[in-house]
Design an enzyme around this catalytic site. Structure first.
Site, PDB file in Angstrom:
ATOM      1  N   SER A 189      28.468  34.171 -40.426  1.00 50.67           N
ATOM      2  CA  SER A 189      29.171  33.633 -41.762  1.00 50.67           C
ATOM      3  C   SER A 189      28.585  34.686 -42.714  1.00 50.67           C
ATOM      4  CB  SER A 189      28.571  32.294 -42.132  1.00 50.67           C
ATOM      5  OG  SER A 189      29.054  32.085 -43.389  1.00 50.67           O
ATOM      6  N   HIS A 228      33.110  35.109 -40.166  1.00 49.21           N
ATOM      7  CA  HIS A 228      33.387  34.201 -40.785  1.00 49.21           C
ATOM      8  C   HIS A 228      33.528  34.095 -42.255  1.00 49.21           C
ATOM      9  CE1 HIS A 228      34.503  29.621 -40.635  1.00 49.21           C
ATOM     10  NE2 HIS A 228      33.453  29.480 -41.620  1.00 49.21           N
ATOM     11  N   ASP A 268      33.760  32.269 -45.795  1.00 48.80           N
ATOM     12  CA  ASP A 268      33.986  31.041 -46.349  1.00 48.80           C
ATOM     13  C   ASP A 268      34.265  31.111 -47.842  1.00 48.80           C
ATOM     14  OD1 ASP A 268      32.635  29.013 -44.712  1.00 48.80           O
ATOM     15  OD2 ASP A 268      31.098  30.284 -44.943  1.00 48.80           O
ATOM     16  N   MET A 273      35.129  28.876 -51.432  1.00 56.58           N
ATOM     17  CA  MET A 273      34.841  27.763 -51.893  1.00 56.58           C
ATOM     18  C   MET A 273      35.294  27.774 -53.566  1.00 56.58           C
ATOM     19  SD  MET A 273      31.057  27.058 -50.650  1.00 56.58           S
ATOM     20  CE  MET A 273      30.463  27.710 -49.055  1.00 56.58           C
ATOM     21  N   HIS A 310      38.012  30.460 -43.829  1.00 57.38           N
ATOM     22  CA  HIS A 310      37.649  29.192 -44.033  1.00 57.38           C
ATOM     23  C   HIS A 310      37.930  28.594 -45.538  1.00 57.38           C
ATOM     24  CE1 HIS A 310      34.615  25.580 -43.400  1.00 57.38           C
ATOM     25  NE2 HIS A 310      35.820  24.996 -43.943  1.00 57.38           N
ATOM     26  N   MET A 321      38.042  26.148 -48.056  1.00 54.09           N
ATOM     27  CA  MET A 321      37.024  24.995 -48.659  1.00 54.09           C
ATOM     28  C   MET A 321      37.499  24.791 -50.064  1.00 54.09           C
ATOM     29  SD  MET A 321      33.273  25.016 -47.045  1.00 54.09           S
ATOM     30  CE  MET A 321      33.298  26.817 -46.970  1.00 54.09           C
ATOM     31  N   MET A 325      32.829  20.503 -38.882  1.00 52.11           N
ATOM     32  CA  MET A 325      31.802  20.669 -39.784  1.00 52.11           C
ATOM     33  C   MET A 325      30.488  19.894 -39.193  1.00 52.11           C
ATOM     34  SD  MET A 325      32.712  23.028 -41.730  1.00 52.11           S
ATOM     35  CE  MET A 325      31.152  23.102 -42.767  1.00 52.11           C
ATOM     36  N   ASP A 361      30.468  24.521 -37.197  1.00 54.75           N
ATOM     37  CA  ASP A 361      30.098  25.313 -38.241  1.00 54.75           C
ATOM     38  C   ASP A 361      28.928  24.546 -38.811  1.00 54.75           C
ATOM     39  OD1 ASP A 361      29.375  27.060 -40.879  1.00 54.75           O
ATOM     40  OD2 ASP A 361      31.368  26.872 -41.404  1.00 54.75           O
ATOM     41  N   SER A 363      22.332  31.225 -41.815  1.00 55.92           N
ATOM     42  CA  SER A 363      20.988  31.502 -42.069  1.00 55.92           C
ATOM     43  C   SER A 363      20.255  31.838 -40.757  1.00 55.92           C
ATOM     44  CB  SER A 363      20.698  30.466 -42.859  1.00 55.92           C
ATOM     45  OG  SER A 363      20.432  29.260 -42.233  1.00 55.92           O
TER      46      SER A 363
END
Length: 214
Positions: free
Chosen positions: A7, A32, A34, A36, A65, A67, A136, A174, A197
């Protein structure tokens, strides 16, 4: 086979190009990405300028992805900026069929996402349409969270539905993925793994990729 998608939410953005080069050398399967909006989830993350930078740097598949609320309004834009895979949350739009059809019409792989509190039944009507289902395993919005154990049963249920109806979608997970939780998810039927992480806390990306592949 386990496919590893680090990610970029956890990457060192000051050294983005070098980081992506290291990920390529490590042999990861994709990246990946993300997105948001601060509305659907309580955080704001990276967007189109970063996607442009990533796309110009690598040929690795980019898994976007979304969100965000009403993702169908942005699917075409993210596709044009270099996404290879685009996933949308079942909870984010009343027009999930339209969203998935739009992704497919743009010749991109389409995914549907379910939050930890969303039952698998919600996505059954679109399982024959999608290329992958993203489960998720943390509540979306922030990195570094702990894997929610009960989500493993949702992976198994999806895998059972896949077998029962002779479908061919992939199962992606994920949230809280590390050397222990990836084994749990793989055992229950997942084959695409987003890791943040845990992955980037290792200095040697080749070694951590090997560890996660098992």
């Amino acid at each position: 086979m386990r496919h590893i998608f680090p990610s970029l939410l956890s990457v060192d953005f000051l050294n983005l190009k070098h980081e992506i080069q290291l990920l390529e050398e490590a042999g990861v399967d994709g990246l990946h990405f993300d997105v948001m909006d601060g509305q659907f989830v309580p955080n704001i993350s990276i967007g189109l300028p970063i996607l442009d930078a990533v796309r110009s740097t690598t040929q690795l598949p980019i898994d976007v992805h979304l969100m965000i609320e009403n993702p169908e309004n942005y699917i075409e834009t993210f596709a044009k900026h270099g996404a290879d895979m685009i996933s949308v949350h079942i909870e984010s739009t009343p027009h999930i069929h339209r969203a998935i059809q739009l992704i497919k019409s743009l010749d991109k792989k389409a995914g549907v996402v379910i939050n930890p509190g969303t039952p698998v039944d919600r996505v059954v009507p679109v399982l024959s349409m999608v290329d992958y289902v993203l489960v998720m395993t943390v509540n979306p919005g922030f990195g570094g969270q702990t894997f929610i154990d009960m989500c493993a049963s949702k992976i198994k249920l999806l895998n059972d539905l896949k077998s029962s109806f002779n479908l061919n979608f992939n199962i992606e997970v994920d949230g809280g993925i590390n050397d222990k939780t990836i084994d749990i998810c793989a055992k229950h039927g997942a084959n695409l793994f987003v890791t943040g992480s845990y992955f980037f806390n290792h200095d040697d990306y080749k070694t951590v990729t090997k560890i996660l592949r098992g």
